[in-house]
Design a protein around this motif. Structure first.
Motif, short mmCIF file in Angstrom:
data_model
loop_
_atom_site.label_atom_id
_atom_site.label_comp_id
_atom_site.label_asym_id
_atom_site.label_seq_id
_atom_site.Cartn_x
_atom_site.Cartn_y
_atom_site.Cartn_z
N TYR A 50 1.00 -1.07 -0.03
CA TYR A 50 0.05 0.07 0.18
C TYR A 50 1.04 1.24 0.07
O TYR A 50 0.51 2.37 -0.60
CB TYR A 50 -0.95 -0.10 1.10
N LYS A 51 1.96 1.20 0.86
CA LYS A 51 2.90 2.45 1.03
C LYS A 51 3.69 2.60 -0.36
O LYS A 51 4.50 3.53 -0.42
CB LYS A 51 3.55 2.31 2.25
N SER A 53 2.10 2.54 -3.16
CA SER A 53 1.05 3.05 -4.07
C SER A 53 0.57 1.64 -4.70
O SER A 53 -0.11 2.08 -5.78
CB SER A 53 1.62 4.16 -4.86
N TRP A 55 -2.20 -0.25 -4.78
CA TRP A 55 -3.51 -0.31 -3.90
C TRP A 55 -4.37 -1.43 -4.39
O TRP A 55 -5.26 -1.78 -3.85
CB TRP A 55 -4.41 0.91 -4.39
N SER A 58 -2.20 -5.30 -2.78
CA SER A 58 -2.23 -4.78 -1.31
C SER A 58 -3.64 -5.56 -0.52
O SER A 58 -3.69 -5.80 0.40
CB SER A 58 -2.08 -3.61 -0.74
N GLN A 59 -4.70 -5.48 -1.39
CA GLN A 59 -5.99 -5.51 -0.77
C GLN A 59 -6.01 -7.08 -0.35
O GLN A 59 -6.75 -7.27 0.65
CB GLN A 59 -7.04 -5.06 -1.87
N TYR A 76 -6.45 0.54 6.60
CA TYR A 76 -5.69 0.61 5.02
C TYR A 76 -6.44 -0.21 3.94
O TYR A 76 -6.29 0.21 2.87
CB TYR A 76 -4.34 0.08 5.42
N GLU A 79 -8.96 2.20 2.56
CA GLU A 79 -7.84 3.25 1.91
C GLU A 79 -7.64 2.81 0.47
O GLU A 79 -7.74 3.39 -0.56
CB GLU A 79 -6.74 3.60 2.52
N ALA A 80 -7.14 1.47 0.51
CA ALA A 80 -6.69 0.88 -0.81
C ALA A 80 -7.98 0.76 -1.75
O ALA A 80 -7.80 1.01 -2.88
CB ALA A 80 -6.07 -0.59 -0.51
N SER A 84 -8.07 2.93 -5.18
CA SER A 84 -8.22 2.09 -6.40
C SER A 84 -9.37 2.55 -7.19
O SER A 84 -9.53 2.32 -8.45
CB SER A 84 -8.08 0.60 -6.28
#
Length: 335
Positions: A50-51, A53, A55, A58-59, A76, A79-80, A84
């Motif tokens: 995630y960090k 980018s 997205w 990472s999910q 997070y 956020e992801a 996205s």
């Protein structure tokens, strides 16, 4: 009126059952949030992606920990999904709500955002955005009163005043110190005496850098560069930031180690430069860094032997195993 012994005995037994049920619920909730080694590994990897980018990839990793009850992973994941999809979907909202119910302040702020499709469609259920905002501010004030610097930063983020950020910075929070320096740089705060603003900016960027906060290190290096700092000092902080995993700093460090150009007097080391650029080129998230990494590799290859290139790939593996994951270090409550 006196109660019979049988009645008292019955109530005592009932109380014991209730107390037992409460403790069972508490411990089962704690157990749900206690991650297994595999779940923790998934969470760590998910946050790392995630960090960077990334997205999308990472999910599924974040979901593993989120479903186990981890509120940070839940935030997070929300956020992801939001980033996205470019808006707060119903699924993202679900994870924000799950984290918010566990006390996550940033999730509460997201739930008060107007960037929520279901609000436009009129399909939202549960608490309104204003209710979440009030709850976030109320809880943040309580926590800030007990010295919680993250809560102070949340209050600043929620437009409750620059004073909260100043308190976080004074308390030694590296993120708060970097934010305060940036706020002053952007014109925030009042400085009656000429020159005091620049002094405050430098003070807090330096404090953030010395606290070990990578964005603070990077911005302090840039501040020194822009204000005639010594090459040795700028080079020192650029190297420290790269070693902390800051993607942009690492790209610049790699170029300087390759003497493309030689701005800070680093020893020429094409193998090291290749290894660092190789790591950046492998990133699968957004941003221009991966493309720039590939361009650096292409340029370096013209000056290296096949054996040196192999050594560069080996260097990358060694670096990756002994340094923090690469990160853009976007704020927790970012764009």
């Amino acid at each position: 009126m006196k109660k019979s012994r049988q009645s008292i005995k019955g109530q005592t037994l009932l109380n014991q059952v209730i107390i037992s049920a409460v403790f069972t619920l508490l411990f089962s909730s704690a157990a749900a949030a206690q991650l297994t080694p595999e779940q923790q590994a998934a969470k760590d990897r998910g946050i790392a992606l995630y960090k960077q980018s990334d997205w999308y990839d990472s999910q599924p990793l974040l979901k593993t920990a989120a479903e186990a009850g981890d509120r940070q992973a839940q935030y997070y994941l929300g956020e992801a999904i939001r980033l996205s999809k470019r808006y707060i979907t119903m699924e993202a909202k679900k994870w924000y709500e799950t984290a918010a119910e566990q006390g996550d302040l940033y999730s509460m702020l997201r739930l008060s955002s107007k960037d929520d499709l279901c609000r436009y469609m009129g399909t939202c259920t549960g608490k309104s955005g204003e209710q979440w905002r009030k709850q976030a501010i109320k809880i943040a004030r309580e926590r800030a009163g007990k010295g919680d610097t993250q809560a102070m930063i949340v209050l600043f983020t929620a437009n409750q005043g620059l004073g909260w950020l100043e308190k976080a910075a004074e308390a030694g929070d590296g993120f708060g110190q970097q934010l305060l320096a940036s706020a002053y740089k952007g014109g925030g705060g009042w400085f009656l005496i000429p020159g005091n603003r620049e002094k405050a900016i430098e003070k807090w960027f330096k404090a953030s850098a010395e606290s070990g906060f990578p964005p603070g290190m990077y911005l302090y290096a840039n501040f020194l560069y822009d204000h005639g700092g010594s090459k040795a000092d700028v080079g020192y902080w650029l190297k420290k930031t790269a070693e902390a995993g800051h993607i942009d700093a690492m790209g610049s460090y790699a170029l300087n180690v390759a003497h493309m150009p030689d701005s800070y007097g680093y020893p020429l080391d094409l193998v090291k430069a290749y290894g660092l650029a190789y790591l950046i080129s492998k990133l699968s998230g957004g941003g221009a860094a991966p493309k720039e990494g590939r361009e650096t590799l292409s340029e370096l290859t013209r000056h290296m032997t096949p054996d040196q290139i192999s050594q560069g790939v080996e260097f990358a593996a060694e670096w990756e195993s002994s340094h923090p994951p690469l990160s853009y270090f976007e704020p927790v409550y970012g764009y």
